[in-house]
Design an enzyme around this catalytic site. Structure first.
Site, PDB file in Angstrom:
ATOM      1  CB  ALA A   1       5.442 -34.154 111.721  1.00 49.28           C
TER       2      ALA A   1
ATOM      3  CE1 TYR B   1      10.695 -26.906 117.116  1.00 49.83           C
ATOM      4  CE2 TYR B   1       9.526 -25.256 115.828  1.00 49.83           C
ATOM      5  CZ  TYR B   1      10.709 -25.841 116.225  1.00 49.83           C
ATOM      6  OH  TYR B   1      11.902 -25.366 115.733  1.00 49.83           O
TER       7      TYR B   1
ATOM      8  CB  VAL C   1      -3.952 -32.028 105.157  1.00 43.84           C
ATOM      9  CG1 VAL C   1      -5.396 -31.738 105.570  1.00 43.84           C
ATOM     10  CG2 VAL C   1      -3.318 -33.046 106.102  1.00 43.84           C
TER      11      VAL C   1
ATOM     12  CD  GLU D   1      16.477 -16.288 115.711  1.00 37.70           C
ATOM     13  OE1 GLU D   1      17.001 -16.513 116.826  1.00 37.70           O
ATOM     14  OE2 GLU D   1      15.780 -17.136 115.106  1.00 37.70           O
TER      15      GLU D   1
END
Length: 391
Positions: free
Chosen positions: A9, A11, A76, A164
């Site tokens: 779940a 992008y 998973v 960043e």
């Protein structure tokens, strides 16, 4: 009724779910994710530094997916391509007719001795929070230890996430110095990079602006300095030592280990896919995002793994599942970047925008642009209410 399963779940996974659900095709649509929330992976560095809280970059998957989508919160273990089943940790086996695999990334250590044990990666919410607790705890501890290495931080790598993180760190550092009563002149921040380039995806003038911005705020760059070993409190480059009690590991990523565990023909847990993003020999299975190696027709090399590309791949994968269901031919993946935005804290950054020509931006305007990009991402993957709640 055919079953379409989406793994992950992030992008790509969230985008594919929304595309398939809005098509209103009569299928059973199942989304599998390890956690009950989606997190904005492009903002993990802010959680790691402490300028954002987890709730600022997450939203509840079940509230965000369209009505009728089944959500399974489970891990998973593997994919069995022959039997068309996904093996889950608690829920057993889940069969599918079509599969969109978007399981995401893990930290890449490149086999460097001690990196996994002694470096702090930024690959999910848990690791970002662990990095934040370590940073704050080590800085606070200096008052008792008087160990100057508690005031030293080494960031390994000089790619997107590394820069960043550094931008966010130098923005927050003055408040951390004040909060813990630290000697500002003894704070030391090193960035160690194996290649000779920083932010290789940007033009040199923007790179130089970013480097100068960070250097003025205390960051020291060491390029062409390959890391050969990471020991407790020490980053080694052959005979050179960088001592620090906070070591951030952001040298690169690889795809989910599920790919190798499932026996795919892979490299760094990425699979070279067909032009329509399907797996060779399995037209019912599509790979998107960090586990997918999609050759750029212009260069022949795989596209870099970014959120922007993951979303574009998810659009193609979802369209091709719908095409297969309708007995039509799938389409080839095509991609054109709309640009790249790199923040240097909340009020600065560099960007190249490919819209009505190539725009090069730097400074405070990029901070505003980054927020717009983040808000748009939340809105497109969830809804307006979620976007407003995240601000």
């Amino acid at each position: 009724m055919k079953t379409v399963v989406i793994l992950g779940a992030g992008y790509g996974g969230m985008r594919a779910v929304k595309r398939l659900a809005h098509a209103k095709t009569a299928v059973r649509l199942v989304l599998v994710n390890q956690n009950p929330y989606h997190y904005e992976s492009t903002q993990l560095h802010q959680v790691a530094v402490g300028t954002k809280e987890p709730e600022d970059i997450t939203f509840d998957i079940r509230k965000a997916v369209p009505k009728g989508v089944e959500v399974i919160i489970d891990r998973v273990i593997s994919v069995d391509q022959d039997s068309k089943t996904v093996n889950l940790s608690r829920s057993g086996s889940l069969g599918y007719d079509y599969l969109i695999n978007a399981l995401g990334f893990e930290s890449e250590t490149f086999g460097i001795k001690g990196a996994e044990e002694n470096g702090l990666p930024l690959v999910d919410l848990d690791t970002a929070l662990a990095a934040r607790r370590h940073l704050e705890g080590t800085l606070e501890g200096y008052r008792q230890t008087k160990d100057e290495n508690d005031l030293h931080i080494v960031v390994c790598g000089a790619g997107f996430t590394s820069i960043e993180y550094l931008g966010e760190l130098v923005h927050r550092m003055p408040s951390l110095v004040s909060r813990y009563g630290l000697p500002a002149d003894k704070i030391k921040i090193d960035c160690v990079e194996a290649s000779g380039k920083i932010l290789p995806m940007f033009s040199q003038d923007l790179v130089q602006w970013a480097v100068t911005y960070l250097e003025k705020r205390g960051v020291v760059f060491h390029v062409s300095t390959p890391i050969t070993e990471v020991r407790p409190g020490i980053v080694m480059s052959n005979d050179q030592e960088f001592t620090a009690n906070t070591i951030i590991w952001t040298t690169g990523v690889r795809g989910s280990h599920v790919i190798a565990d499932s026996g795919y023909n892979e490299k760094r847990n990425r699979v070279i896919v067909q032009k329509d993003l399907s797996v060779e020999g399995h037209p019912e299975e599509f790979l998107v995002g960090d586990i997918s190696a999609v050759p750029d027709p212009q260069t022949g090399r795989p596209y870099p793994t970014t959120g922007q590309i993951s979303v574009a791949e998810a659009d193609t994968a979802a369209a091709n599942v719908l095409a297969r269901l309708a007995g039509k031919e799938p389409r080839a993946f095509a991609f054109k970047s709309v640009g790249t935005v790199c923040s240097l804290g909340p009020h600065a950054g560099v960007a190249e925008i490919d819209k009505l020509g190539k725009w090069k931006l730097k400074g405070s305007i990029v901070g505003v642009l980054k927020k717009i990009v983040n808000d748009r991402s939340v809105f497109e993957l969830s809804d307006l209410r979620t976007m407003l709640e995240s601000n």
